[in-house]
Design an enzyme around this catalytic site. Structure first.
Site, PDB file in Angstrom:
ATOM      1  N   LYS A  35      -3.821  10.265   0.678  1.00  0.00           N
ATOM      2  CA  LYS A  35      -3.363   9.217   1.592  1.00  0.00           C
ATOM      3  C   LYS A  35      -3.098   7.910   0.834  1.00  0.00           C
ATOM      4  O   LYS A  35      -3.621   7.702  -0.266  1.00  0.00           O
ATOM      5  CB  LYS A  35      -4.388   9.014   2.708  1.00  0.00           C
ATOM      6  CG  LYS A  35      -5.776   8.655   2.247  1.00  0.00           C
ATOM      7  CD  LYS A  35      -6.812   8.901   3.349  1.00  0.00           C
ATOM      8  CE  LYS A  35      -8.181   8.398   2.908  1.00  0.00           C
ATOM      9  NZ  LYS A  35      -9.239   8.802   3.832  1.00  0.00           N
ATOM     10  N   TYR A 243      -6.087 -24.202  -9.250  1.00  0.00           N
ATOM     11  CA  TYR A 243      -6.099 -24.830  -7.921  1.00  0.00           C
ATOM     12  C   TYR A 243      -7.504 -25.293  -7.549  1.00  0.00           C
ATOM     13  O   TYR A 243      -8.487 -24.569  -7.770  1.00  0.00           O
ATOM     14  CB  TYR A 243      -5.662 -23.824  -6.857  1.00  0.00           C
ATOM     15  CG  TYR A 243      -4.169 -23.600  -6.787  1.00  0.00           C
ATOM     16  CD1 TYR A 243      -3.284 -24.628  -6.524  1.00  0.00           C
ATOM     17  CD2 TYR A 243      -3.664 -22.318  -6.955  1.00  0.00           C
ATOM     18  CE1 TYR A 243      -1.919 -24.402  -6.435  1.00  0.00           C
ATOM     19  CE2 TYR A 243      -2.299 -22.068  -6.857  1.00  0.00           C
ATOM     20  CZ  TYR A 243      -1.426 -23.124  -6.602  1.00  0.00           C
ATOM     21  OH  TYR A 243      -0.096 -22.886  -6.512  1.00  0.00           O
TER      22      TYR A 243
HETATM   23  C1  LIG Z   1     -10.291   9.312   3.030  1.00  0.00           C
HETATM   24  C2  LIG Z   1     -10.903  10.572   3.525  1.00  0.00           C
HETATM   25  C3  LIG Z   1     -11.439  11.490   2.621  1.00  0.00           C
HETATM   26  C4  LIG Z   1     -11.586  11.196   1.153  1.00  0.00           C
HETATM   27  O1  LIG Z   1     -12.644  10.270   0.969  1.00  0.00           O
HETATM   28  P1  LIG Z   1     -13.143   9.852  -0.466  1.00  0.00           P
HETATM   29  O2  LIG Z   1     -14.374   9.070  -0.209  1.00  0.00           O
HETATM   30  O3  LIG Z   1     -12.057   9.029  -1.064  1.00  0.00           O
HETATM   31  O4  LIG Z   1     -13.380  11.085  -1.247  1.00  0.00           O
HETATM   32  C5  LIG Z   1     -11.870  12.704   3.123  1.00  0.00           C
HETATM   33  N1  LIG Z   1     -11.823  12.983   4.440  1.00  0.00           N
HETATM   34  C6  LIG Z   1     -11.341  12.096   5.344  1.00  0.00           C
HETATM   35  C7  LIG Z   1     -11.339  12.457   6.779  1.00  0.00           C
HETATM   36  C8  LIG Z   1     -10.882  10.869   4.910  1.00  0.00           C
HETATM   37  O5  LIG Z   1     -10.425   9.979   5.813  1.00  0.00           O
END
Ligand SMILES: *Cc1c(COP(=O)(O)O)cnc(C)c1O
Length: 347
Positions: A35, A243
């Site tokens: 993702k 800044y």
């Molecule tokens: C993002 C996600 C993962 C992966 O999680 P990590 O902590 O990055 O390994 C797995 N399952 C679901 C449902 C997620 O949303």
């Protein structure tokens, strides 16, 4: 126009991490969570490398990510959409059904799907009441080619947290005869055999983040982020930098101005907290993070030249540690790395 920073992603390290995760629990298949463009690192380059190494299961968040990934992967590997259920998903992209309404919309199509149960996170998946309803209406699932039942854990990065065992036990108690199960993301893969299932779903660990916070990172580093010094100046004690004049040199100092900033995901909350590596020496970020520029005190490093690069993430600066200093987590550091860097994928 891109910023001159370079983000180097080691495909070899990602594949090595995937293989390593495959050995953590014997008999457990390991998917890849892709993702947010593979946590900001480039799904288009990473997915084929994992597929060629034998990875057969991929997860994305949204339908559009799934469609793009299918283009890249070609037919074969599973692509599951975690939270983008829509009834018009094609046959080769599987939805995760997250509610009874999703189940009803998919029922009767006879098409593959995954089913997510909420076992204690109150975020996604069938809540307990809907799980009971579903159990009372077994016919609903008859028209669905159910491939996996899954759940997601809230506290797996805290091994002693009581919710880990509670969620696991609720998941085990949910009976779906003959259906494979998917439990652990990165951190839960390290909670022991009790958290093994048919399919683990790591993301972070593949990309080199530490799935065992507080312990040595078992994963290989994947990301190197470098940006060039655009200007150097010698300042006398008492001179403010940046800044708000929040940092004032206590001694005569050499300041390197580097071409990256909060617009590139180098969080402004790292002002006065961050550091980089210059020729192997740790150099502190001084003053505030600007939109496109960072200032480092390089007085104690070998004198650099304009154009030399500092390492913003890499050896000596993990995304996890930088995230911690920024008041966040390595995940946010990685996914926030902006589009202006030149991304380079090396084998
Ligand atoms: C993002 C996600 C993962 C992966 O999680 P990590 O902590 O990055 O390994 C797995 N399952 C679901 C449902 C997620 O949303």
């Amino acid at each position: 126009m891109g910023a001159p920073g370079v983000l180097t992603v080691s495909l070899g390290a990602i594949v090595a991490n995937w293989r390593f995760l495959g050995g953590v629990q014997p008999g457990q298949a390991v998917a890849a969570v892709m993702k947010a463009d593979a946590y900001g690192l480039g799904a288009e380059a990473i997915a084929p490398a994992l597929r060629d190494a034998g990875c057969a299961h991929f997860f994305v968040a949204h339908k559009a990510e799934g469609l793009a990934l299918r283009e890249v992967l070609g037919p074969g590997p599973m692509i599951a959409v975690l939270n983008g259920f829509s009834p018009d998903l094609g046959c080769d992209i599987w939805p995760v059904l997250n509610s009874l309404a999703d189940v009803r919309a998919w029922a009767g199509l006879g098409r593959p799907a995954l089913l997510q149960l909420d076992t204690g996170m109150a975020r996604l998946g069938l809540p307990p009441a809907e799980q009971r309803q579903l159990a009372g209406e077994p016919g609903l699932l008859a028209g669905i080619d159910l491939r996996y039942v899954m759940t997601h854990m809230a506290c797996a990065d805290e091994p002693a947290h009581p919710l880990n065992a509670i969620q696991r036990d609720r998941f085990v108690a949910a009976v779906f005869p003959g259906v494979k199960r998917s439990l652990a993301a990165s951190s839960a893969m390290f909670l022991g055999a009790g958290f093994a299932s048919d399919l683990a779903r790591p993301g972070a660990a593949l990309y080199g983040l530490n799935p065992t916070p507080g312990h040595k990172n078992p994963m290989q580093p994947v990301v190197t982020l470098e940006a060039p010094i655009v200007q150097l100046r010698e300042i006398t004690a008492g001179t403010p930098v940046g800044y708000g004049a929040t940092w004032v040199a206590k001694r005569d100092s050499r300041i390197a101005t580097v071409a990256a900033g909060y617009a590139d995901g180098y969080l402004r909350s790292l002002s006065g907290q961050g550091w980089a590596m210059l020729a192997g020496v740790r150099v502190p970020l001084v003053g505030r993070v600007s939109m496109d520029l960072l200032t480092f005190d390089v007085t104690d490093a070998p004198r650099p030249n304009p154009g030399d690069r500092v390492v913003l993430i890499g050896q000596g600066v993990s995304a996890d540690d930088l995230g911690l200093s920024a008041g966040t987590i390595g995940y946010e550091m990685l996914t926030g790395l902006g589009p202006r860097y030149r991304r380079v994928w090396v084998a």
